[in-house]
Every structure is written in structure tokens, then in C-alpha cells.
Write a protein that holds these residues in place. Structure first.
Motif, PDB file in Angstrom:
ATOM      1  N   ALA A  11     -35.925  -4.027  10.420  1.00  0.00           N
ATOM      2  CA  ALA A  11     -35.534  -4.686   9.174  1.00  0.00           C
ATOM      3  C   ALA A  11     -36.187  -6.054   9.019  1.00  0.00           C
ATOM      4  CB  ALA A  11     -34.025  -4.813   9.128  1.00  0.00           C
ATOM      5  N   LYS A  12     -37.284  -6.265   9.711  1.00  0.00           N
ATOM      6  CA  LYS A  12     -38.050  -7.511   9.541  1.00  0.00           C
ATOM      7  C   LYS A  12     -37.222  -8.763   9.811  1.00  0.00           C
ATOM      8  CE  LYS A  12     -41.984  -5.720   7.989  1.00  0.00           C
ATOM      9  NZ  LYS A  12     -43.211  -5.784   8.752  1.00  0.00           N
ATOM     10  N   SER A  13     -36.865  -8.942  11.047  1.00  0.00           N
ATOM     11  CA  SER A  13     -36.131 -10.142  11.413  1.00  0.00           C
ATOM     12  C   SER A  13     -37.007 -11.370  11.213  1.00  0.00           C
ATOM     13  CB  SER A  13     -35.711 -10.062  12.872  1.00  0.00           C
ATOM     14  OG  SER A  13     -34.892  -8.951  13.079  1.00  0.00           O
ATOM     15  N   ILE A  14     -36.341 -12.478  11.000  1.00  0.00           N
ATOM     16  CA  ILE A  14     -37.101 -13.727  10.899  1.00  0.00           C
ATOM     17  C   ILE A  14     -36.580 -14.688  11.954  1.00  0.00           C
ATOM     18  CG2 ILE A  14     -37.772 -13.554   8.490  1.00  0.00           C
ATOM     19  CD1 ILE A  14     -35.303 -15.231   7.798  1.00  0.00           C
ATOM     20  N   ARG A  15     -37.405 -15.573  12.366  1.00  0.00           N
ATOM     21  CA  ARG A  15     -36.977 -16.532  13.382  1.00  0.00           C
ATOM     22  C   ARG A  15     -36.059 -17.564  12.747  1.00  0.00           C
ATOM     23  NH1 ARG A  15     -39.372 -16.525  18.319  1.00  0.00           N
ATOM     24  NH2 ARG A  15     -38.398 -18.508  18.820  1.00  0.00           N
ATOM     25  N   PRO A  16     -35.002 -17.954  13.487  1.00  0.00           N
ATOM     26  CA  PRO A  16     -34.173 -19.036  12.954  1.00  0.00           C
ATOM     27  C   PRO A  16     -34.979 -20.334  12.905  1.00  0.00           C
ATOM     28  CG  PRO A  16     -33.537 -18.490  15.200  1.00  0.00           C
ATOM     29  CD  PRO A  16     -34.557 -17.481  14.794  1.00  0.00           C
ATOM     30  N   LYS A  17     -34.479 -21.275  12.141  1.00  0.00           N
ATOM     31  CA  LYS A  17     -35.205 -22.538  11.983  1.00  0.00           C
ATOM     32  C   LYS A  17     -35.171 -23.370  13.259  1.00  0.00           C
ATOM     33  CE  LYS A  17     -34.354 -22.656   7.042  1.00  0.00           C
ATOM     34  NZ  LYS A  17     -33.430 -23.112   6.000  1.00  0.00           N
ATOM     35  N   PHE A  18     -34.224 -23.054  14.160  1.00  0.00           N
ATOM     36  CA  PHE A  18     -34.124 -23.786  15.427  1.00  0.00           C
ATOM     37  C   PHE A  18     -33.337 -22.923  16.401  1.00  0.00           C
ATOM     38  CE2 PHE A  18     -29.646 -24.743  15.189  1.00  0.00           C
ATOM     39  CZ  PHE A  18     -29.408 -24.559  13.837  1.00  0.00           C
ATOM     40  N   GLU A  19     -33.332 -23.311  17.638  1.00  0.00           N
ATOM     41  CA  GLU A  19     -32.534 -22.602  18.623  1.00  0.00           C
ATOM     42  C   GLU A  19     -31.642 -23.615  19.323  1.00  0.00           C
ATOM     43  OE1 GLU A  19     -35.152 -20.273  21.069  1.00  0.00           O
ATOM     44  OE2 GLU A  19     -35.611 -18.908  19.421  1.00  0.00           O
ATOM     45  N   GLY A  20     -30.495 -23.174  19.825  1.00  0.00           N
ATOM     46  CA  GLY A  20     -29.610 -24.110  20.517  1.00  0.00           C
ATOM     47  C   GLY A  20     -28.173 -23.643  20.509  1.00  0.00           C
ATOM     48  N   GLU A  21     -27.279 -24.513  20.964  1.00  0.00           N
ATOM     49  CA  GLU A  21     -25.857 -24.172  21.064  1.00  0.00           C
ATOM     50  C   GLU A  21     -24.997 -25.242  20.412  1.00  0.00           C
ATOM     51  OE1 GLU A  21     -25.751 -21.711  25.286  1.00  0.00           O
ATOM     52  OE2 GLU A  21     -24.505 -23.481  25.023  1.00  0.00           O
ATOM     53  N   TYR A  22     -23.919 -24.795  19.784  1.00  0.00           N
ATOM     54  CA  TYR A  22     -22.932 -25.714  19.209  1.00  0.00           C
ATOM     55  C   TYR A  22     -21.565 -25.277  19.720  1.00  0.00           C
ATOM     56  CZ  TYR A  22     -26.530 -27.109  15.914  1.00  0.00           C
ATOM     57  OH  TYR A  22     -27.669 -27.587  15.356  1.00  0.00           O
ATOM     58  N   LYS A  23     -20.762 -26.223  20.130  1.00  0.00           N
ATOM     59  CA  LYS A  23     -19.462 -25.848  20.683  1.00  0.00           C
ATOM     60  C   LYS A  23     -18.349 -26.723  20.106  1.00  0.00           C
ATOM     61  CE  LYS A  23     -17.342 -24.735  25.107  1.00  0.00           C
ATOM     62  NZ  LYS A  23     -17.551 -24.664  26.549  1.00  0.00           N
ATOM     63  N   LEU A  24     -17.236 -26.068  19.779  1.00  0.00           N
ATOM     64  CA  LEU A  24     -16.066 -26.770  19.259  1.00  0.00           C
ATOM     65  C   LEU A  24     -14.867 -26.391  20.119  1.00  0.00           C
ATOM     66  CD1 LEU A  24     -15.026 -28.393  16.692  1.00  0.00           C
ATOM     67  CD2 LEU A  24     -14.534 -26.171  15.684  1.00  0.00           C
ATOM     68  N   ARG A  25     -14.201 -27.373  20.705  1.00  0.00           N
ATOM     69  CA  ARG A  25     -12.943 -27.112  21.433  1.00  0.00           C
ATOM     70  C   ARG A  25     -11.828 -27.710  20.604  1.00  0.00           C
ATOM     71  NH1 ARG A  25     -12.417 -27.661  27.708  1.00  0.00           N
ATOM     72  NH2 ARG A  25     -13.324 -25.614  27.431  1.00  0.00           N
TER      73      ARG A  25
END
Lengths: 166, 114
Positions: A11-25
Motif C-alpha cells: 500500500a505504498k508506505s511513506i516514511r514518517p517525518k521523524f523517528e523517536g519516542e514520546y512518553k506520558l506517565r
């Protein structure tokens, strides 16, 4: 490569604009749902998801967190926090909701036959159905009293290109 | 701004609840209270106007499921109108359109009670 991976590669994936992690506790209380949805929606928007998919990710996360808030902890529980982790990597957003409460056996919660389910007017239980419908992958890692995790994945797809492929 | 609002207008024997903001596990009890007040007053013909609602989760949908049987057993109904496509999609995913009268606008909902 799993079938889901193959489907989305086609289905023609596209790369995200960035890579990384976000966390909320955050404390496991329903008055935090709005804040959690805002957090998830902002990250999904930043990654480049379309408004329709942002809405799906937001709702799936709400349902997972609501389950924790309603069922994971009792009044005696000391640590009643929940974690929302968003991982962005190649082609996908992974959402992990973690609690340290009672947990449940996901195998005892089958996909409901919606028509019968609604006809019987059962209240609740629709959240898990929605999560499985809205996201591309949903799985559980349940260790009652230790750590319970719901992991959900949404692939980043270029909708215009995937329509051409189909 | 309040995160959820519910305002009621009575039109003869029909009551219209105008809901706005977001309807989730935190705000669902406010809608429950509004419907319970109607039932306490034996007003069973209810229209819920979704025009200003921006978000709904299964906790919100559960409110309607919790009351519909009692209301229909009293010759009433909950009819729903003015949903945005985003809100309707959640109802549709869960198969609600086959069980509930969901119409484009309040006028149609009023007509369907006659």
C-alpha cells in the motif's frame, strides 16, 4: 515479514517525518483522558497521519486508557499510574499503554458478534472491539499485578498512492 | 470552555437534549444524569441533537445502550440527529444505525415521533 507488513508495503508506505519516542506517565483517572488524547493526536499529526487516522489513533488510545482507569486498580492500590508510550519508526506508529494493576486474560474477550451484542444491550466491552477495528495490530502482554501492556500499531500510509495501488 | 455540555428543550411531549464538546468516560455521567432526569419525569420521547459534539468514545455510546430498553418499554425512543461524519463513523463501526433511529436533522427526528 508478517501479512500485515506485506499488506502495507504493497500500500505504498511513506516514511514518517521523524523517528523517536514520546512518553506520558499520568494518574489513572478519567479526567486525564482529554490530556492523553491531546498528546496522542499532536504526535500523530506531527508524524504526518491524515485527520481520519489521527481520529482513529486518538480513539483507540482513549479506549485502552479507559479500560485501565475503569478496571486496573482498586481503592487499595498505591501506584495508580498509567504510561502512554508512542514510538515512531519506519512506516508506523506504535502505541503502548502500560499499567501495573489487575490485568485480564485477553483470550477470554472474543471479538463480539456485534449484532447479538447490541441486541442484548450489553453496556461496555465495545472498547476492545473498537481498538481492534481502528488499529492495524493490537496485542497484549498481561502480567497481573506486575505489568500489563496493550500494544497497538498504525501504519503510515500514503492514502492517495494506496488508492492507486488498489 | 466546558468539556461537555448538555442542554434540554421540551417540545410538547418530546424532549431534545443538545450535547456539545466531548463525550468520554469522564463526561458520560453528565449525559446519564440528563437522561435519568427525563425518565424520572416520565418523559420517554427523547431526541439527542449531536450538532456541537466533537468527540465520542464507547463510554458515550454505552449511555444510550444503558437506557434504550427502559425507554422503549415505556413507548418512547431515543432518536439521534445532526451528527458530524466523524461522530457517525463511530456509531457506524459499532452497528448502531441498525438499532437506533439516526437522522440528518432535528426536524426529521421530530417527524419520526409522529
Amino acid at each position: 515479514m508478517t501479512n500485515v507488513d506485506k499488506k502495507h508495503k504493497k500500500a505504498k508506505s511513506i516514511r514518517p517525518k521523524f523517528e523517536g519516542e514520546y512518553k506520558l506517565r499520568i494518574p489513572s483517572a478519567t479526567d486525564n483522558l482529554e490530556l492523553i488524547r491531546g498528546f496522542v493526536a499532536k504526535v500523530a499529526e506531527k508524524v504526518g497521519f491524515c485527520p481520519d487516522d489521527i481520529g482513529k489513533i486518538e480513539l483507540a488510545c482513549d479506549e485502552a486508557c479507559t479500560n485501565v482507569m475503569k478496571h486496573a486498580y482498586d481503592k487499595k492500590s498505591k501506584n495508580t499510574s498509567l504510561d502512554v508510550l508512542i514510538k515512531i519508526d519506519y512506516q508506523k506508529l506504535t502505541l503502548v499503554v502500560t499499567d501495573h494493576g489487575k490485568g485480564f486474560n485477553p483470550n477470554t474477550i472474543p471479538m463480539p458478534n456485534l449484532k447479538e451484542y447490541l441486541a442484548e444491550l450489553k453496556v461496555g466491552g465495545l472498547g476492545i472491539y473498537l481498538m481492534r477495528t481502528l488499529m492495524d495490530e493490537v496485542d497484549y502482554d498481561i502480567k497481573p499485578g506486575v505489568q500489563n501492556r496493550v500494544r497497538m500499531v498504525k501504519y503510515l500510509i500514503d492514502r492517495k498512492k494506496s488508492e492507486l495501488v488498489q | 470552555m466546558e468539556n461537555f455540555t448538555v442542554n434540554r428543550t421540551d417540545k410538547e411531549d418530546i424532549s431534545v437534549l443538545y450535547i456539545g464538546g466531548f463525550l468520554d468516560a469522564h463526561t458520560a455521567p453528565d449525559l446519564e444524569n440528563a437522561i435519568q432526569n427525563l425518565i424520572d419525569g416520565e418523559r420517554y420521547k427523547i431526541i439527542v441533537n449531536f450538532n456541537d459534539l466533537t468527540y465520542i468514545s464507547s463510554a458515550g455510546l454505552g449511555v444510550f445502550m444503558g437506557y434504550i430498553e427502559l425507554i422503549r418499554n415505556n413507548d418512547g425512543d431515543i432518536k439521534m440527529s445532526n451528527m458530524s461524519p466523524k461522530i457517525f463513523r463511530v456509531f457506524d463501526l459499532l452497528g448502531f444505525p441498525t438499532l437506533y433511529d439516526i437522522v440528518d436533522d432535528e426536524i426529521k427526528a421530530l417527524e419520526n415521533f409522529k
